[in-house]
Design a protein around this motif. Structure first.
Motif, PDB file in Angstrom:
ATOM      1  N   CYS A 265       0.895  -1.011  -0.012  1.00  0.00           N
ATOM      2  CA  CYS A 265       0.090   0.078  -0.111  1.00  0.00           C
ATOM      3  C   CYS A 265       0.869   1.318   0.125  1.00  0.00           C
ATOM      4  CB  CYS A 265      -0.762  -0.150   1.284  1.00  0.00           C
ATOM      5  SG  CYS A 265      -2.035  -1.182   1.097  1.00  0.00           S
ATOM      6  N   LEU A 266       2.080   1.186   0.706  1.00  0.00           N
ATOM      7  CA  LEU A 266       2.716   2.260   0.803  1.00  0.00           C
ATOM      8  C   LEU A 266       3.423   2.751  -0.594  1.00  0.00           C
ATOM      9  CD1 LEU A 266       4.064   4.027   3.140  1.00  0.00           C
ATOM     10  CD2 LEU A 266       6.318   3.110   2.340  1.00  0.00           C
ATOM     11  N   SER A 267       3.544   1.895  -1.382  1.00  0.00           N
ATOM     12  CA  SER A 267       4.332   2.088  -2.633  1.00  0.00           C
ATOM     13  C   SER A 267       3.361   2.688  -3.576  1.00  0.00           C
ATOM     14  CB  SER A 267       4.901   0.657  -3.159  1.00  0.00           C
ATOM     15  OG  SER A 267       3.650  -0.032  -3.479  1.00  0.00           O
ATOM     16  N   GLU A 268       2.131   2.523  -3.112  1.00  0.00           N
ATOM     17  CA  GLU A 268       1.166   3.457  -4.109  1.00  0.00           C
ATOM     18  C   GLU A 268       0.901   4.779  -3.276  1.00  0.00           C
ATOM     19  OE1 GLU A 268      -2.444   1.151  -3.537  1.00  0.00           O
ATOM     20  OE2 GLU A 268      -1.245  -0.568  -4.363  1.00  0.00           O
ATOM     21  N   ALA A 269       1.711   5.286  -2.412  1.00  0.00           N
ATOM     22  CA  ALA A 269       1.854   6.564  -2.122  1.00  0.00           C
ATOM     23  C   ALA A 269       3.045   6.972  -1.664  1.00  0.00           C
ATOM     24  CB  ALA A 269       0.607   6.920  -0.880  1.00  0.00           C
TER      25      ALA A 269
END
Ligand SMILES: [Zn+2]
Length: 173
Positions: A160-164
């Motif tokens: 999920c972090l790689s999306e933000a």
């Protein structure tokens, strides 16, 4: 008038205006305090030199339109490592102001004598009220998230972090 003499760990120091600085301190007796140092960047100012990040100082702070550091003497220089700098930044962001916390104080002092490891970051988060052990990803709710975002005050899994990517992040394992 409020006046305090206390041991303090310098979490961070930033320049302010022409010649002033602001120091973020975690003090033994009063917890986190952000204090101003006036004329700190003048070459003649010996005071500011004591308030370098990761130093432990004996500080005298008075209240003059907010906390003002008027005296300081460095007692010891903390050991610098990437992990320690990250933890100091977390404390600067997350610790409650003016709240004495000897457990956190002792933890930070010990940290300054060694190289921080990733388990220290998890321990710091836990002491600051964000225990990673039972945390879930703030986005997909998966357990055992790998990263804490200081901006969102939330845990995220790597996916999920790689999306933000713009988030200010702290890997916990
Ligand atoms: Zn997730």
């Amino acid at each position: 008038m409020f006046e305090a003499v206390t041991e303090a760990i310098v979490l961070d120091k930033i320049n302010q205006g022409e010649a002033d600085s602001r120091v973020y301190l975690f003090t033994k007796d009063y917890g986190k305090i952000s204090a101003k140092i006036t004329s700190a960047r003048k070459i003649t100012s010996k005071l500011a030199a004591h308030f370098e990040p990761l130093n432990v100082v004996e500080a005298r702070i008075i209240d003059k339109n907010g906390p003002l550091a008027v005296d300081g003497l460095s007692i010891k220089k903390g050991k610098r490592s990437g992990g320690t700098v990250k933890i100091m930044s977390l404390v600067k962001d997350l610790a409650a102001e003016h709240q004495r916390d000897l457990t956190l104080w002792n933890f930070l002092n010990k940290l300054l004598e060694s190289d921080a490891e990733s388990r220290n970051l998890a321990e710091a988060l836990s002491l600051l009220g964000y225990d990673p052990s039972f945390a879930r990803c703030g986005h997909c709710h998966r357990g055992e998230p790998e990263v804490f975002s200081a901006r969102d005050l939330a845990f995220y899994c790597k996916k999920c972090l790689s999306e933000a990517k713009e988030k200010e992040e702290y890997a916990i394992n």
